[in-house]
Design a protein around this motif. Structure first.
Motif, mmCIF file in Angstrom:
data_model
loop_
_atom_site.group_PDB
_atom_site.id
_atom_site.type_symbol
_atom_site.label_atom_id
_atom_site.label_comp_id
_atom_site.label_asym_id
_atom_site.label_seq_id
_atom_site.Cartn_x
_atom_site.Cartn_y
_atom_site.Cartn_z
ATOM 1 N N GLU A 38 22.674 -29.036 4.435
ATOM 2 C CA GLU A 38 21.679 -28.725 5.459
ATOM 3 C C GLU A 38 20.494 -27.980 4.857
ATOM 4 N N ALA A 39 20.773 -27.102 3.889
ATOM 5 C CA ALA A 39 19.691 -26.365 3.224
ATOM 6 C C ALA A 39 18.801 -27.301 2.425
ATOM 7 N N VAL A 40 19.412 -28.273 1.773
ATOM 8 C CA VAL A 40 18.639 -29.261 1.015
ATOM 9 C C VAL A 40 17.710 -30.037 1.939
ATOM 10 N N LEU A 41 18.199 -30.412 3.102
ATOM 11 C CA LEU A 41 17.352 -31.128 4.055
ATOM 12 C C LEU A 41 16.202 -30.249 4.532
ATOM 13 N N GLU A 42 16.480 -28.964 4.742
ATOM 14 C CA GLU A 42 15.431 -28.042 5.176
ATOM 15 C C GLU A 42 14.350 -27.897 4.114
ATOM 16 N N GLU A 43 14.779 -27.764 2.863
ATOM 17 C CA GLU A 43 13.839 -27.549 1.767
ATOM 18 C C GLU A 43 13.140 -28.830 1.336
ATOM 19 N N GLY A 44 13.807 -29.956 1.553
ATOM 20 C CA GLY A 44 13.267 -31.231 1.125
ATOM 21 C C GLY A 44 14.164 -31.888 0.095
ATOM 22 N N ALA A 45 14.653 -33.062 0.427
ATOM 23 C CA ALA A 45 15.608 -33.745 -0.446
ATOM 24 C C ALA A 45 14.980 -34.200 -1.752
ATOM 25 N N ASP A 46 13.653 -34.278 -1.801
ATOM 26 C CA ASP A 46 12.983 -34.755 -3.011
ATOM 27 C C ASP A 46 12.549 -33.628 -3.937
ATOM 28 N N LEU A 68 21.740 -37.935 -3.026
ATOM 29 C CA LEU A 68 20.864 -38.556 -2.038
ATOM 30 C C LEU A 68 19.893 -39.532 -2.695
ATOM 31 N N LYS A 69 19.384 -39.184 -3.873
ATOM 32 C CA LYS A 69 18.452 -40.072 -4.578
ATOM 33 C C LYS A 69 19.135 -41.341 -5.073
ATOM 34 N N VAL A 101 21.256 -23.162 -7.529
ATOM 35 C CA VAL A 101 20.797 -24.214 -8.421
ATOM 36 C C VAL A 101 21.698 -25.444 -8.399
ATOM 37 N N GLN A 102 22.959 -25.274 -8.767
ATOM 38 C CA GLN A 102 23.739 -26.431 -9.176
ATOM 39 C C GLN A 102 24.199 -27.324 -8.029
ATOM 40 N N ILE A 103 24.801 -26.774 -6.995
ATOM 41 C CA ILE A 103 25.264 -27.640 -5.913
ATOM 42 C C ILE A 103 24.096 -28.321 -5.197
ATOM 43 N N PRO A 104 23.016 -27.604 -4.848
ATOM 44 C CA PRO A 104 21.875 -28.327 -4.269
ATOM 45 C C PRO A 104 21.345 -29.433 -5.169
ATOM 46 N N ALA A 105 21.322 -29.200 -6.482
ATOM 47 C CA ALA A 105 20.842 -30.244 -7.397
ATOM 48 C C ALA A 105 21.753 -31.461 -7.366
ATOM 49 N N LEU A 106 23.058 -31.240 -7.319
ATOM 50 C CA LEU A 106 23.997 -32.361 -7.262
ATOM 51 C C LEU A 106 23.884 -33.108 -5.937
#
Length: 363
Positions: free
Chosen positions: A339-347, A203-204, A193-198
């Motif tokens: 890299e996981a965030v990019l795979e899942e979608g940054a938005d 990125l936003k 949850v937390q690090i991907p959200a940050l």
């Protein structure tokens, strides 16, 4: 008191989630499972994912929602072991599981093992990013943990399991991980949850952010080390002479990393800037008008509070995390999380606490 013997009937919840999926993959590698001494049933919501698990893994799947309490209760009646990772804040399902285990105990006289994945969200304060707390919880003596009000996040379910353990019809263990990092190994959700959200927020907003001055302190644990603790507790509970305390001392911390939110924001900024993902390495304060878009309404709770704990009992019973206490595993995981965030979608919207947590926090 008699304890379960092999062959074991194990019920796992949350098998399509980040933690539960990682636990499932670890179960499938255990010698007792490979030898056919464990009958593993996973509780899954939705036939589509259930079909994938049946096809790719071959485990027995029970399709039900946690709210299907009659189904949950019946499944628990058949379980020597429950590993509950699906939801730390769904008291009705936890109650149904315990009712099923109590019926099983009254029929067989055997204590089932109940390992519940809770969290150190129960330790949080209302700092809103403004200060670092001196309070550090420890679990060698659980008095301070038991004093946290039942109305606070996670506590209602935690206390149910504690009371069942005191009553003696289960050997219950409440594992309280802090921020969980690292890549999961399940078939579905592999990020926390937390690090991907940050990272998504950075990125936003084109800059890494922290809540308020970012002064509060938290801890972290790698998902593989968390799962390793589940199995240390399970193996101890199934031994002839269990030494891991249960009952009123059933709470277990597993922190390995310590960080300040501002420090974490700085690491995210530095590493994302080095990749050319954001134009500056310097973090800044999240502005009120950005909260909903960047982190969601739980930003103060999930990213601006203090939650400090020390792993005590886990280490004393043989838990040996691969990412050592006092190490830098959390910071070193940021590139893989990116890299996981990019795979899942940054938005993607941040994974925030569900409606049951909304009800439980209350403050």
């Amino acid at each position: 008191m008699p304890i379960p013997q092999y062959p074991l009937s194990v019920l796992l919840t949350g098998a399509t989630g980040f933690v539960g999926g990682t636990a499932l993959s670890a179960f499938l590698e255990r010698p007792d499972y490979l030898a056919g001494n464990v009958r593993l049933t996973v509780l899954v919501r939705g036939e589509a994912r259930a079909a994938v698990l049946r096809e790719k893994i071959g485990v027995e799947v029970l399709v039900a929602d946690l709210a299907d309490v009659d189904v949950v209760r019946a499944a628990a009646r058949e379980a020597d072991v429950i590993l509950h990772t699906a939801n730390a804040d769904h008291p009705p399902s936890a109650r149904a599981m315990l009712e099923g285990l109590k019926e099983r105990y009254e029929k067989t006289g055997v204590q089932s093992v109940f390992i519940h994945s809770s969290g150190t969200g129960a330790l949080t304060d209302n700092a809103k990013g403004q200060f670092a707390s001196e309070k550090i919880y420890q679990d060698e003596d659980c008095t301070d943990i038991r004093a946290i009000p039942t109305s606070y996040v996670h506590r209602e379910t935690d206390n149910m399991i504690m009371q069942a353990s005191i009553d003696g019809y289960v050997r219950g263990y409440v594992v309280m991980p802090p921020l969980i990092y690292g890549r999961g190994t399940g078939l579905f959700s592999r990020t926390s949850v937390q690090i991907p959200a940050l990272i998504r927020a950075a990125l936003k907003l084109r800059q890494s952010i922290h809540v308020g001055p970012g002064l509060p302190l938290w801890n972290g644990v790698h998902v593989q080390d968390l799962v390793r603790l589940y199995f240390v507790l399970l193996d101890d509970a199934l031994s002839r002479t269990p030494k891991a305390p249960t009952g009123s001392d059933c709470f277990y911390f597993c922190a390995t990393d310590t960080y300040q939110w501002r420090e974490l924001a700085g690491e995210i900024g530095r590493r994302l800037h080095a990749k050319g993902a954001i134009p500056t390495a310097e973090p800044r304060t999240l502005q009120p008008e950005e909260v909903q878009m960047a982190l969601g309404e739980w930003s103060d709770f999930a990213y601006g509070s203090n939650s400090r704990s020390v792993a005590g009992k886990a280490l004393s019973i043989g838990w040996t995390p691969a990412h050592p206490v006092g190490g830098t595993g959390l910071f070193d995981s940021i590139e893989a999380e990116y890299e996981a965030v990019l795979e899942e979608g940054a938005d993607e919207k941040p994974k925030v606490h569900n409606d049951e947590t909304d009800r439980a926090v209350g403050a």
